[in-house]
Design an enzyme around this catalytic site. Structure first.
Site, PDB file in Angstrom:
ATOM      1  CB  THR A  92      -0.956  -0.020   1.207  1.00 44.72           C
ATOM      2  OG1 THR A  92      -1.837  -1.127   1.051  1.00 44.72           O
ATOM      3  CG2 THR A  92      -1.764   1.260   1.310  1.00 44.72           C
ATOM      4  CE1 TYR A 145       1.619   3.594   8.858  1.00 48.15           C
ATOM      5  CE2 TYR A 145       3.136   4.228  10.599  1.00 48.15           C
ATOM      6  CZ  TYR A 145       2.059   4.522   9.790  1.00 48.15           C
ATOM      7  OH  TYR A 145       1.420   5.740   9.899  1.00 48.15           O
ATOM      8  CE  LYS A 149       2.373   5.898   6.000  1.00 51.58           C
ATOM      9  NZ  LYS A 149       1.419   6.756   5.290  1.00 51.58           N
TER      10      LYS A 149
HETATM   11  P1  NAD Z   1      -7.052   5.232   9.060  1.00 47.52           P
HETATM   12  O1  NAD Z   1      -6.738   3.788   9.155  1.00 47.52           O
HETATM   13  O2  NAD Z   1      -8.233   5.761   9.798  1.00 47.52           O
HETATM   14  O3  NAD Z   1      -7.194   5.693   7.544  1.00 47.52           O
HETATM   15  C1  NAD Z   1      -6.514   5.085   6.487  1.00 47.52           C
HETATM   16  C2  NAD Z   1      -7.481   4.938   5.315  1.00 47.52           C
HETATM   17  O4  NAD Z   1      -6.802   4.338   4.216  1.00 47.52           O
HETATM   18  C3  NAD Z   1      -8.671   4.034   5.645  1.00 47.52           C
HETATM   19  O5  NAD Z   1      -9.873   4.633   5.238  1.00 47.52           O
HETATM   20  C4  NAD Z   1      -8.381   2.763   4.852  1.00 47.52           C
HETATM   21  O6  NAD Z   1      -9.550   2.043   4.502  1.00 47.52           O
HETATM   22  C5  NAD Z   1      -7.631   3.320   3.659  1.00 47.52           C
HETATM   23  N1  NAD Z   1      -6.766   2.330   3.004  1.00 47.52           N
HETATM   24  C6  NAD Z   1      -5.883   1.480   3.591  1.00 47.52           C
HETATM   25  N2  NAD Z   1      -5.287   0.725   2.665  1.00 47.52           N
HETATM   26  C7  NAD Z   1      -5.781   1.124   1.454  1.00 47.52           C
HETATM   27  C8  NAD Z   1      -5.550   0.720   0.115  1.00 47.52           C
HETATM   28  N3  NAD Z   1      -4.678  -0.256  -0.189  1.00 47.52           N
HETATM   29  N4  NAD Z   1      -6.250   1.336  -0.874  1.00 47.52           N
HETATM   30  C9  NAD Z   1      -7.141   2.327  -0.596  1.00 47.52           C
HETATM   31  N5  NAD Z   1      -7.414   2.737   0.660  1.00 47.52           N
HETATM   32  C10 NAD Z   1      -6.725   2.144   1.669  1.00 47.52           C
HETATM   33  O7  NAD Z   1      -5.725   6.011   9.521  1.00 47.52           O
HETATM   34  P2  NAD Z   1      -5.480   7.560   9.764  1.00 47.52           P
HETATM   35  O8  NAD Z   1      -5.074   7.726  11.171  1.00 47.52           O
HETATM   36  O9  NAD Z   1      -6.582   8.357   9.226  1.00 47.52           O
HETATM   37  O10 NAD Z   1      -4.168   7.777   8.868  1.00 47.52           O
HETATM   38  C11 NAD Z   1      -4.224   8.380   7.578  1.00 47.52           C
HETATM   39  C12 NAD Z   1      -2.802   8.550   7.055  1.00 47.52           C
HETATM   40  O11 NAD Z   1      -2.044   9.371   7.938  1.00 47.52           O
HETATM   41  C13 NAD Z   1      -2.038   7.237   6.901  1.00 47.52           C
HETATM   42  O12 NAD Z   1      -1.277   7.268   5.717  1.00 47.52           O
HETATM   43  C14 NAD Z   1      -1.137   7.235   8.110  1.00 47.52           C
HETATM   44  O13 NAD Z   1       0.029   6.488   7.881  1.00 47.52           O
HETATM   45  C15 NAD Z   1      -0.848   8.703   8.311  1.00 47.52           C
HETATM   46  N6  NAD Z   1      -0.484   9.012   9.705  1.00 47.52           N
HETATM   47  C16 NAD Z   1      -1.423   8.974  10.705  1.00 47.52           C
HETATM   48  C17 NAD Z   1      -1.027   9.259  12.015  1.00 47.52           C
HETATM   49  C18 NAD Z   1      -2.010   9.271  13.156  1.00 47.52           C
HETATM   50  O14 NAD Z   1      -1.617   9.539  14.287  1.00 47.52           O
HETATM   51  N7  NAD Z   1      -3.285   9.028  12.952  1.00 47.52           N
HETATM   52  C19 NAD Z   1       0.312   9.547  12.305  1.00 47.52           C
HETATM   53  C20 NAD Z   1       1.232   9.529  11.270  1.00 47.52           C
HETATM   54  C21 NAD Z   1       0.828   9.282   9.963  1.00 47.52           C
END
Ligand code: NAD
Ligand code: UDP
Length: 323
Positions: A92, A145, A149
């Site tokens: 992904t 992960y 990234k």
């Molecule tokens: P989340 O799991 O709520 O959202 C991720 C979304 O991506 C989900 O809706 C999921 O269904 C979708 N997804 C996953 N794999 C997929 C694929 N192969 N194709 C299409 N859709 C796919 O997580 P989040 O907390 O909203 O995180 C969003 C982004 O921010 C991510 O990339 C995450 O790595 C990054 N991030 C989040 C945090 C945090 O604290 N929440 C911190 C650092 C980075």
């Protein structure tokens, strides 16, 4: 000017807030998601908006569309979700980046990558600045992960230098708020749900490890500002709240704020769990004129209210525990 914007991972916690903000700024939003960890419940309130479109698609497969900007958020973000199928997590991040960068190159769109503080691993430098290369175990449980990234960041920089693609890399630190998945094991949602149900608060290790927690609204503001920077600014840029708390302090705060009968229950610390994390945000202050505004108590209050409502909702079990 109304822009057409693609948000991958738009049905997730962060993506749904970003879609909401882009729509309220007057843009047209195409939300792409495979619903692995996201939910239609997160975006159902946007569905009546004629400028909002939903596409069920897996980002590991190429996707073609005409847009001005791409926010690439698709990736499971909580340890239990990204470790569920680690090979898929790497695909992904890496294939998703290739597909979105290829698209951006072809249609000359700007593309922003949601990277993470996890690229610093278990950091030996504190607080973390963007020029720190990190301390990641490439074969550990978190590697799918972290390394996924990191490889995505490499690809973004390669497309910038080799193909002049207009890129932005944001390193997001722990973010919390309404619409976090109640069962994804992340610490803020876990502790709040446990407290509201008067269940044991599961504290891993002795609770002395630290994290810096950013409220979702501050992050969304930073997304918009980063995308609006000039083409010469690519990042990576740290986006997080420098307020640093031990996980035990967080547990105690949530116990106090919810008035729960829950007690702390100590459990073993997972492997490779970073001992400390705190962003140096001087670059974001300088380039985006941004700094977080929401203090932990205020953000927790809103998040507790959200989960309190959610747990009372009869659709709750169906939405989050059916899969
Ligand atoms: P989340 O799991 O709520 O959202 C991720 C979304 O991506 C989900 O809706 C999921 O269904 C979708 N997804 C996953 N794999 C997929 C694929 N192969 N194709 C299409 N859709 C796919 O997580 P989040 O907390 O909203 O995180 C969003 C982004 O921010 C991510 O990339 C995450 O790595 C990054 N991030 C989040 C945090 C945090 O604290 N929440 C911190 C650092 C980075
Ligand atoms: N944590 C905890 N109890 C839980 C969930 C998490 O003590 O029920 C700890 C976890 O070990 C880590 C910190 O809280 O030290 C943050 O965990 P999270 O999964 O939210 O984010 P990350 O480790 O990816 O920063």
């Amino acid at each position: 000017m109304r822009k057409r914007v693609l948000v991958t991972g738009g049905a997730g916690f962060i993506g749904s807030h970003l879609c909401e903000r882009l729509l309220s700024n007057g843009h047209e939003v195409i939300m792409l998601d495979n619903y692995f960890t996201g939910s239609k419940e997160n975006i159902v309130h946007l569905m009546d908006n004629p400028y909002f479109e939903m596409v069920r698609h897996d980002i590991t497969q190429p996707f073609f569309i005409e847009v001005d900007e791409i926010y690439n958020l698709a990736c499971p973000a909580s340890p239990i979700h990204y470790q569920y199928n680690p090979i898929k997590t790497v695909k992904t991040s890496v294939m998703g980046a290739v597909n979105m960068l290829g698209l951006a190159k072809r249609i000359k769109a700007k593309v922003l990558q949601a990277s993470t503080s996890e690229v610093y691993g278990d950091p030996e430098v504190h607080p973390q600045k963007e020029n720190y290369w990190g301390n990641v175990n490439p074969i550990g449980k978190r590697a799918c992960y972290d390394e996924g990234k990191r490889a995505a960041e490499t690809l973004f920089m390669n497309y910038y230098h080799q193909n002049n693609v207009r890129i932005k890399i944001m390193r997001i630190f722990n973010t919390y708020g309404p619409r976090m998945h109640p069962n994804d094991g992340r610490v803020v949602s876990n502790f709040i749900v446990q407290a509201l149900r008067n269940e044991d608060i599961t504290l891993f290790g002795d609770g002395s490890q630290t994290r810096s927690f950013q409220y979702i609204d501050d992050l969304v503001e930073a997304f918009i500002r980063l995308m609006d920077t000039g083409d010469d600014f690519t990042g990576p840029v740290n986006i997080g709240n420098p307020g640093e708390f031990t996980i035990k302090e967080l547990a105690e705060k949530i116990i106090e704020m919810t008035g729960t009968r829950s007690k702390i229950h100590y459990k073993p610390l997972p492997n490779d769990d970073p001992m400390k994390r705190k962003p140096d945000i001087s670059l974001a202050k300088d380039k985006l004129n941004w700094e977080p505004e929401v203090v932990l108590e205020n953000g927790l209050k809103k998040t507790i209210e959200y989960f309190d409502e959610l747990l009372k909702n009869s659709k709750y079990e169906d939405t989050y525990y059916r899969r």
